[in-house]
Design an enzyme around this catalytic site. Structure first.
Site, PDB file in Angstrom:
ATOM      1  N   GLU A 176      -6.310 -86.372   9.416  1.00  0.00           N
ATOM      2  CA  GLU A 176      -7.615 -86.804   8.928  1.00  0.00           C
ATOM      3  C   GLU A 176      -8.525 -87.202  10.099  1.00  0.00           C
ATOM      4  O   GLU A 176      -9.709 -86.867  10.108  1.00  0.00           O
ATOM      5  CB  GLU A 176      -7.435 -87.963   7.936  1.00  0.00           C
ATOM      6  CG  GLU A 176      -8.707 -88.508   7.323  1.00  0.00           C
ATOM      7  CD  GLU A 176      -9.533 -87.465   6.585  1.00  0.00           C
ATOM      8  OE1 GLU A 176      -9.056 -86.339   6.339  1.00  0.00           O
ATOM      9  OE2 GLU A 176     -10.696 -87.773   6.257  1.00  0.00           O
ATOM     10  N   GLU A 212     -15.644 -82.419  12.135  1.00  0.00           N
ATOM     11  CA  GLU A 212     -16.750 -82.290  11.184  1.00  0.00           C
ATOM     12  C   GLU A 212     -18.070 -82.773  11.748  1.00  0.00           C
ATOM     13  O   GLU A 212     -19.085 -82.122  11.576  1.00  0.00           O
ATOM     14  CB  GLU A 212     -16.451 -83.118   9.921  1.00  0.00           C
ATOM     15  CG  GLU A 212     -15.458 -82.498   8.992  1.00  0.00           C
ATOM     16  CD  GLU A 212     -15.274 -83.329   7.732  1.00  0.00           C
ATOM     17  OE1 GLU A 212     -14.772 -84.454   7.825  1.00  0.00           O
ATOM     18  OE2 GLU A 212     -15.635 -82.846   6.650  1.00  0.00           O
ATOM     19  N   TRP A 250     -27.645 -73.504  -0.042  1.00  0.00           N
ATOM     20  CA  TRP A 250     -26.649 -73.404   1.029  1.00  0.00           C
ATOM     21  C   TRP A 250     -26.274 -71.934   1.067  1.00  0.00           C
ATOM     22  O   TRP A 250     -25.604 -71.453   0.148  1.00  0.00           O
ATOM     23  CB  TRP A 250     -25.463 -74.293   0.661  1.00  0.00           C
ATOM     24  CG  TRP A 250     -24.537 -74.602   1.773  1.00  0.00           C
ATOM     25  CD1 TRP A 250     -24.729 -75.521   2.767  1.00  0.00           C
ATOM     26  CD2 TRP A 250     -23.242 -74.035   1.996  1.00  0.00           C
ATOM     27  NE1 TRP A 250     -23.628 -75.551   3.590  1.00  0.00           N
ATOM     28  CE2 TRP A 250     -22.696 -74.649   3.142  1.00  0.00           C
ATOM     29  CE3 TRP A 250     -22.470 -73.074   1.339  1.00  0.00           C
ATOM     30  CZ2 TRP A 250     -21.454 -74.335   3.642  1.00  0.00           C
ATOM     31  CZ3 TRP A 250     -21.218 -72.764   1.854  1.00  0.00           C
ATOM     32  CH2 TRP A 250     -20.727 -73.387   2.986  1.00  0.00           C
ATOM     33  N   HIS A 307       6.236 -77.895  22.292  1.00  0.00           N
ATOM     34  CA  HIS A 307       6.587 -76.531  21.872  1.00  0.00           C
ATOM     35  C   HIS A 307       5.404 -75.575  22.009  1.00  0.00           C
ATOM     36  O   HIS A 307       5.359 -74.544  21.347  1.00  0.00           O
ATOM     37  CB  HIS A 307       7.135 -76.550  20.444  1.00  0.00           C
ATOM     38  CG  HIS A 307       8.395 -77.350  20.319  1.00  0.00           C
ATOM     39  ND1 HIS A 307       9.593 -76.926  20.823  1.00  0.00           N
ATOM     40  CD2 HIS A 307       8.625 -78.580  19.812  1.00  0.00           C
ATOM     41  CE1 HIS A 307      10.520 -77.843  20.614  1.00  0.00           C
ATOM     42  NE2 HIS A 307       9.955 -78.871  20.004  1.00  0.00           N
ATOM     43  N   LYS A 328     -12.192 -85.561  11.023  1.00  0.00           N
ATOM     44  CA  LYS A 328     -13.447 -86.317  11.135  1.00  0.00           C
ATOM     45  C   LYS A 328     -14.177 -85.933  12.421  1.00  0.00           C
ATOM     46  O   LYS A 328     -15.382 -85.709  12.413  1.00  0.00           O
ATOM     47  CB  LYS A 328     -13.180 -87.836  11.146  1.00  0.00           C
ATOM     48  CG  LYS A 328     -12.758 -88.444   9.847  1.00  0.00           C
ATOM     49  CD  LYS A 328     -13.829 -88.558   8.785  1.00  0.00           C
ATOM     50  CE  LYS A 328     -13.914 -87.367   7.918  1.00  0.00           C
ATOM     51  NZ  LYS A 328     -13.098 -87.156   6.815  1.00  0.00           N
ATOM     52  N   LYS A 365     -20.930 -80.970   0.867  1.00  0.00           N
ATOM     53  CA  LYS A 365     -20.142 -82.083   0.355  1.00  0.00           C
ATOM     54  C   LYS A 365     -19.180 -81.623  -0.719  1.00  0.00           C
ATOM     55  O   LYS A 365     -18.032 -82.045  -0.782  1.00  0.00           O
ATOM     56  CB  LYS A 365     -21.086 -83.157  -0.189  1.00  0.00           C
ATOM     57  CG  LYS A 365     -20.389 -84.381  -0.779  1.00  0.00           C
ATOM     58  CD  LYS A 365     -19.807 -85.231   0.301  1.00  0.00           C
ATOM     59  CE  LYS A 365     -19.137 -86.490  -0.207  1.00  0.00           C
ATOM     60  NZ  LYS A 365     -18.215 -87.043   0.808  1.00  0.00           N
ATOM     61  N   ASN A 420     -26.602 -72.622  -8.726  1.00  0.00           N
ATOM     62  CA  ASN A 420     -25.552 -73.105  -7.828  1.00  0.00           C
ATOM     63  C   ASN A 420     -24.265 -72.388  -8.211  1.00  0.00           C
ATOM     64  O   ASN A 420     -23.838 -72.490  -9.360  1.00  0.00           O
ATOM     65  CB  ASN A 420     -25.385 -74.624  -7.968  1.00  0.00           C
ATOM     66  CG  ASN A 420     -24.165 -75.134  -7.204  1.00  0.00           C
ATOM     67  OD1 ASN A 420     -23.690 -74.488  -6.266  1.00  0.00           O
ATOM     68  ND2 ASN A 420     -23.665 -76.288  -7.603  1.00  0.00           N
ATOM     69  N   GLY A 421     -23.667 -71.672  -7.257  1.00  0.00           N
ATOM     70  CA  GLY A 421     -22.438 -70.939  -7.554  1.00  0.00           C
ATOM     71  C   GLY A 421     -22.489 -69.585  -6.892  1.00  0.00           C
ATOM     72  O   GLY A 421     -23.321 -69.343  -6.000  1.00  0.00           O
ATOM     73  N   ARG A 466     -25.430 -82.744  -0.165  1.00  0.00           N
ATOM     74  CA  ARG A 466     -24.548 -81.639  -0.530  1.00  0.00           C
ATOM     75  C   ARG A 466     -24.559 -80.535   0.530  1.00  0.00           C
ATOM     76  O   ARG A 466     -23.656 -79.710   0.564  1.00  0.00           O
ATOM     77  CB  ARG A 466     -24.968 -81.054  -1.887  1.00  0.00           C
ATOM     78  CG  ARG A 466     -24.822 -82.031  -3.041  1.00  0.00           C
ATOM     79  CD  ARG A 466     -25.436 -81.501  -4.314  1.00  0.00           C
ATOM     80  NE  ARG A 466     -24.707 -80.376  -4.857  1.00  0.00           N
ATOM     81  CZ  ARG A 466     -23.646 -80.479  -5.640  1.00  0.00           C
ATOM     82  NH1 ARG A 466     -23.173 -81.660  -5.962  1.00  0.00           N
ATOM     83  NH2 ARG A 466     -23.048 -79.412  -6.114  1.00  0.00           N
ATOM     84  N   CYS A 511     -25.180 -75.795  -3.051  1.00  0.00           N
ATOM     85  CA  CYS A 511     -26.551 -75.883  -3.547  1.00  0.00           C
ATOM     86  C   CYS A 511     -26.706 -77.081  -4.483  1.00  0.00           C
ATOM     87  O   CYS A 511     -25.759 -77.514  -5.124  1.00  0.00           O
ATOM     88  CB  CYS A 511     -26.906 -74.623  -4.327  1.00  0.00           C
ATOM     89  SG  CYS A 511     -26.611 -73.119  -3.413  1.00  0.00           S
TER      90      CYS A 511
HETATM   91  O1  M6R Z   1     -14.513 -83.503  -3.398  1.00  0.00           O
HETATM   92  P1  M6R Z   1     -13.163 -83.191  -2.855  1.00  0.00           P
HETATM   93  O2  M6R Z   1     -12.385 -84.435  -2.493  1.00  0.00           O
HETATM   94  O3  M6R Z   1     -12.346 -82.291  -3.719  1.00  0.00           O
HETATM   95  O4  M6R Z   1     -13.439 -82.423  -1.505  1.00  0.00           O
HETATM   96  C1  M6R Z   1     -12.396 -81.857  -0.780  1.00  0.00           C
HETATM   97  C2  M6R Z   1     -12.854 -81.458   0.608  1.00  0.00           C
HETATM   98  O5  M6R Z   1     -13.869 -80.503   0.538  1.00  0.00           O
HETATM   99  C3  M6R Z   1     -13.353 -82.658   1.402  1.00  0.00           C
HETATM  100  O6  M6R Z   1     -12.388 -83.655   1.525  1.00  0.00           O
HETATM  101  C4  M6R Z   1     -13.787 -82.209   2.803  1.00  0.00           C
HETATM  102  O7  M6R Z   1     -12.666 -81.854   3.565  1.00  0.00           O
HETATM  103  C5  M6R Z   1     -14.600 -83.309   3.458  1.00  0.00           C
HETATM  104  N1  M6R Z   1     -15.717 -82.738   4.121  1.00  0.00           N
HETATM  105  C6  M6R Z   1     -13.829 -84.090   4.443  1.00  0.00           C
HETATM  106  O8  M6R Z   1     -14.600 -85.020   5.112  1.00  0.00           O
END
Ligand code: M6R
Length: 610
Positions: A482, A489, A75, A505, A486, A605, A101-102, A27, A2
């Site tokens: 990584e 996501e 959110w 395996h 990507k 985010k 937010n929380g 966010r 949020c």
């Molecule tokens: O703000 P942070 O680097 O602590 O965030 C960690 C993860 O939430 C963040 O890297 C997440 O995996 C991203 N969406 C990756 O693109």
């Protein structure tokens, strides 16, 4: 997660709140709302969906005259995305409006208690109990700050709150615990937000209230009181980012802009952590070399991509330092009893500096007497404040949900940390070699960015694929983790990273005609091994896309169109370059499928709750 904004000043608040919410849209959210002091009371407007819905409902805010208000992007966690669950929430008598937010973990108990006293709730959220509680304590105390203190003392969980009282026009109150909040007072107005991009149009001087402090904002002043009601003075932090950094600048998406900014993010980070000769002895003053000399174990902590930074660093550190190195997802670490040496250096990696699990892992490590170093992008964030020392990455604001430039900047920072430990332990030669490799990274990344169109064109030919695999060994495997994240996501494809040697395996049973397999090939000493893995999947019909270090000899029958060459200054730091190619691959598939890379579904985010 949020987003919260608040404005009190002399101009109409609603358009400013809507603008602030746009700046926080990265966010992630599924509904939005605002509340204002208006016509002697509080009014709210709430809508499901993109901000355009709320903007339409309020005609861009033009139907309101009020100069003080709060806003929220939600959110969904408790209760579906629906107007009744959107914030702001009002107390039953309409006298208190709250954005939150929380997560309030004990909301069921509080709700039952309030219902027994006659409360009738209109949402399924955990948040709605907050205005009800504040209103209850306002009745008892007649004093807003005391009411907020008493109400928040009852909450278990995480919160950043913006609060309006109908009886106190022109005032916003704010308070936080474990969730992020920034506040500012400038010429003619005062503001709150979950993150600085919402404030940059107004000011770069901000404060970060401590947990439990109550902030009171009026157009003319901002005051802060602690848990005992005593006044607290905060010296403002100067934010280095300007508002231009948080705009798309003609690019189709923030993600594309941010990938193109990778070389600059790396360069700025390297410059801030090294001296004029490229040496990172004390990492720009971030850490005492004596502390580094004593390090007998390293433990990298982070979530998602930040965890992947740790995995890449682990390959480099264990090879060069010869000490035990481990990498733990912060969400697991916090609930485990991982044995760590007394002189272990824990490294908490986080772009936002607010990730709840990483923050909890930092707290747990420190509680156990472990020295914790933060690698953080957002100045003044919770992890930056709570670690023993901080290395700031200088990636600038990262708006796209999927991290790109911040990940690459984090890699530069952790490689330099390894170089600084090498030097502190007397291995000057290896330290210099690593520093030179890091210094070459921005140029190498720029060469990959220069091939963006070619890579995205290749990617568009993969847009029909439902599954994809990423294989590599050693540091290449770390990069694959990584790269596959990507793709997941932003394209919603099923993607998996595999240590190339593990394929046979089990996972090889999933390989069928046409399935894309991205093979990362930058490690000379194990190249032949990864190549044979690639051959095995090719023989079973996979389409292999090779991301190969320049000069790597590939079998002659590899289709040229499926080879992406990347310049690698040193195999130990190659993930910082090969990953850029995979970021562009993912973006290319996303673009070909006409998806929005900046705000992928279900993702936030900054994950400020567990
Ligand atoms: O703000 P942070 O680097 O602590 O965030 C960690 C993860 O939430 C963040 O890297 C997440 O995996 C991203 N969406 C990756 O693109």
């Amino acid at each position: 997660m949020c987003g919260i904004v608040g404005y009190t000043g002399f101009e109409a608040a609603a358009p400013r709140l809507l603008d602030g919410l746009e700046k926080l849209a990265y966010r992630g959210y599924d509904s939005a709302g605002i509340a204002l002091h208006e016509r002697g009371g509080l009014v709210t407007a709430r809508a499901v969906g993109k901000l355009g819905e709320l903007i339409g409902l309020t005609r861009g805010g033009s139907i309101y005259r009020g100069t003080c208000g709060i806003g929220h992007t939600r959110w969904a966690t408790h209760g579906a995305p629906a107007a009744r669950n959107a914030h702001p929430h009002l107390s039953q008598d309409g006298g208190v409006a709250v954005v939150h937010n929380g997560i309030i973990e004990n909301y069921r108990i509080l709700k039952a208690e309030l219902e027994a006293e006659g409360a009738v709730f209109s949402s399924e959220t955990d948040s709605e109990v907050i205005p009800f509680l504040i209103a209850k304590y306002l009745k008892q105390t007649g004093e807003p700050e005391e009411a907020i203190r008493r109400a928040t003392a009852r909450l278990v969980g995480a919160y950043a709150l913006g609060i309006l009282f109908s009886e106190y026009p022109g005032r916003i109150y704010a308070v936080r615990y474990q969730s992020p909040l920034v506040a500012a007072h400038c010429e003619g107005c005062s503001l709150i937000a979950s993150d600085v991009p919402a404030l940059l149009e107004y000011t770069r001087q901000v404060i970060y209230p401590a947990e439990g402090e109550v902030v009171c904002l009026t157009p003319d002043a901002m005051t802060v009181t602690n848990a005992d009601g005593k006044a607290v003075r905060h010296l403002p932090h100067t934010v280095e980012w300007d508002s231009a950094a948080a705009r798309k600048d003609g690019y189709s998406s923030f993600m594309e802009k941010e990938i193109r900014e990778v070389p600059r993010a790396m360069e700025q980070t390297i410059r801030s952590l090294t001296d004029g000769e490229g040496r990172c002895t004390d990492l720009g003053g971030g850490i005492d070399p004596a502390r580094l000399r004593e390090t007998e174990e390293l433990c990298f902590l982070g979530c998602g991509s930040a965890y992947h930074v740790g995995v890449a660093a682990q390959y480099c550190a264990e090879k060069l330092l010869g000490i035990p190195v481990r990498t733990e997802p912060a969400s697991e670490f916090r609930y485990r009893r991982v044995p760590l040496a007394k002189n272990c250096l824990a490294v908490a990696v986080s772009q936002s500096g607010e990730t709840a699990d990483t923050l909890a892992a930092v707290r747990e490590s420190r509680r156990r007497g472990i020295y914790v170093l933060g690698v953080v992008n957002v100045v003044g964030s919770a992890i930056a404040r709570e670690t023993d020392a901080v290395l700031y990455t200088r990636a600038g604001p990262e708006i796209a949900v999927a991290t790109t430039k911040a990940y690459c900047a984090q890699l530069c920072a952790v490689y330099l940390l390894i170089a600084a430990i090498l030097r502190a332990k007397g291995n000057e030669e290896e330290a210099r070699r690593l520093e030179r490799a890091v210094a070459a990274l921005p140029e190498c990344a720029a060469a990959v960015v220069g091939r963006a169109e070619k890579i995205m064109t290749l990617a568009s030919s993969l847009s029909g694929a439902r599954d994809a695999f990423f294989i590599g060994r050693g540091a290449d495997y770390a990069a694959c983790m990584e790269g596959s994240l990507k793709l997941k996501e932003i394209t919603y494809s099923h993607a998996e990273a595999y240590a190339a040697g593990e394929l046979k395996h089990g996972t090889i049973s999933l390989i069928e005609e046409g399935v894309p397999v991205v093979a990362v090939l930058t490690q000379p000493h194990i190249l032949a091994k990864t190549l044979s893995g690639a051959e095995e999947v090719r023989a079973r019909g996979a389409r292999v896309i090779a991301i190969a270090g320049e000069g790597v000899a590939l079998p002659e029958d590899f289709a040229d169109r499926d080879v992406i060459s990347v310049p690698v200054p040193d195999p130990d730091v190659s993930p910082a370059v090969s990953t850029v190619a995979m970021q562009l691959l993912a973006l290319g598939v996303c673009r070909a499928r006409a998806l929005d890379p900046d705000q992928p579904r279900n993702l936030a985010k900054s994950v400020t709750v567990e």
